[in-house]
Scaffold this active site. Structure first.
Site, PDB file in Angstrom:
ATOM      1  N   HIS A   1       0.729  -1.219  -0.014  1.00 50.21           N
ATOM      2  CA  HIS A   1       0.096  -0.253   0.145  1.00 50.21           C
ATOM      3  C   HIS A   1       0.724   1.301   0.097  1.00 50.21           C
ATOM      4  CE1 HIS A   1       0.264  -0.262   4.390  1.00 50.21           C
ATOM      5  NE2 HIS A   1       0.368   1.153   4.311  1.00 50.21           N
TER       6      HIS A   1
ATOM      7  N   ASP B   1       0.344  -7.618   1.610  1.00 52.17           N
ATOM      8  CA  ASP B   1       0.734  -6.483   1.536  1.00 52.17           C
ATOM      9  C   ASP B   1       2.269  -6.051   1.585  1.00 52.17           C
ATOM     10  OD1 ASP B   1       0.199  -3.515   1.592  1.00 52.17           O
ATOM     11  OD2 ASP B   1       0.207  -3.449   3.802  1.00 52.17           O
TER      12      ASP B   1
ATOM     13  N   SER C   1       4.635   2.559   7.785  1.00 54.16           N
ATOM     14  CA  SER C   1       4.505   1.464   6.961  1.00 54.16           C
ATOM     15  C   SER C   1       5.483   1.029   6.126  1.00 54.16           C
ATOM     16  CB  SER C   1       3.307   1.958   5.857  1.00 54.16           C
ATOM     17  OG  SER C   1       1.808   1.399   6.696  1.00 54.16           O
TER      18      SER C   1
END
Length: 375
Positions: free
Chosen positions: A106, A137, A222
């Site tokens: 993402h 992911d 992230s």
């Protein structure tokens, strides 16, 4: 019941200002207040964290997505600032000296953006996305361009995430809030085997077998590493529970290793696929469906969603699995709350053969299953 919200931790910049210890044992002296920690233990614990950070941080980078927004602004009558504009940012981890790095899918999901990686010394190198693995992911990137450092970059070693223990100290490192690069926070492994649903503008996704930690994870973290006290990668920080404090989640390092091996062998990410829809068997599920066992996975379809228990033509279909079967174990390893189908596949590859122990209407069967690629 309070609804929980799990969100990715990449930082999105909106276009109008809004997009967008281990030390020694405790020792007490008669003349010291009871309960005070001795200085030498504090030093030992702090040194352990410092050593872990020094080992890991040179391989941690910021991943920045940039776009030319001239056309976007012009449709509203505005003039864009000349040059590329940062539209999102996250973190990545260098895993080979020649510039292969991993981050969250993402973080790099915008195919129309250009990506720049900022090294720990603040310098920038262009990068391209090599592959993305939407089911967990994970994305793989490559540093590009004529830079003498490519080929001699610092890398992060991997730990065996199957060996992590609840209570083990960890550090989370990342590009917090998109402006505080290599911010480091400390915590512990709070739990393993967690399953959550996460979402952003691209949709909602299910992530399973995650490591839970109370080390602070912020927007921009992230793709950053969760490292153990030895400075080894145990997970990739990916999401937080937005309704709580101190509840963050990381993808286990073994899942990342499997994706990397797939790319090395095939030039793309392919992973084995069972082809079943299931619910974990618990004592309540056992009672509800009159099962003989209180562990395993029960294969169930969803008529409302039109999702069958067994995907037609899948490995499970070819092995002879049926709806209402309970898969008790894979290669002798029972399915439990902490050992799930995702765990069982994390170290396996397309073409591997596994043996399933299956309960079917009171009988125990052994089925051989050849793992195939998800089509």
């Amino acid at each position: 019941m309070k609804k929980q919200f799990y969100v990715y931790t990449a930082l999105i910049a909106l276009v109008f200002g809004g997009i967008g210890g281990l030390g020694g044992e405790l020792i007490f002296d008669d003349d010291r207040p009871e309960g005070r920690r001795p200085a030498r233990e504090v030093h030992s614990e702090a040194t352990s964290y410092v050593d872990a950070w020094e080992d890991a941080s040179p391989a941690v980078v910021s991943v920045v997505a940039q776009k030319d927004l001239t056309d976007y602004y012009s449709q509203f009558g505005f003039t864009a600032v000349a040059g590329p504009t940062t539209v999102s940012s996250g973190t990545g981890v260098i895993i080979t000296a020649d510039g292969i790095l991993v981050t969250n899918r993402h973080v790099v999901e915008d195919d129309s953006a250009d990506y720049v990686v900022i090294l720990s010394d603040g310098s920038e190198i262009e990068a391209e996305v090599l592959a993305k693995y939407a089911l967990n992911d994970i994305a793989i990137m490559q540093l590009t361009g004529d830079d003498d450092r490519i080929g001699a970059l610092e890398v992060l070693d991997f730990a065996d995430s199957d060996e992590v223990s609840v209570g083990e100290p960890v550090l989370a490192i990342g590009n917090a809030l998109g402006q505080y690069s290599n911010t480091t926070t400390a915590g512990i492994i709070s739990a393993t085997g967690r399953q959550i649903s996460v979402g952003n503008a691209g949709g909602s996704y299910s992530l399973v077998d995650l490591i839970q930690t109370d080390a602070a994870i912020n927007p921009g973290n992230s793709g950053g590493p969760l490292v153990n006290i030895d400075g080894e990668l145990v997970g990739m920080n990916t999401a937080i529970d937005s309704t709580a404090e101190g509840i963050g989640f990381a993808i286990p390092s073994n899942d990342i290793s499997g994706v990397l091996k797939s790319y090395e062998e095939h030039g793309r990410i392919i992973r084995p696929f069972l082809g079943v829809r299931y619910i974990p068997v618990t004592q309540s599920v056992q009672q509800r469906f009159s099962l003989d066992y209180d562990y395993g996975i029960l294969l169930l379809g969803d008529d409302e969603l039109g999702e069958p228990a067994i995907v037609t033509g899948s490995s499970a279909d070819k092995a002879g699995l049926l709806e209402n079967d309970v898969i008790l174990s894979v290669d002798g390893n029972p399915f439990t709350s902490t050992y799930t189908p995702r765990n069982s596949l994390s170290t396996l590859f397309v073409g591997d053969e596994i043996k399933l122990e299956v309960w079917r209407a009171g009988a125990i069967l052994e089925l051989d299953l050849l793992l195939e690629e998800r089509k």
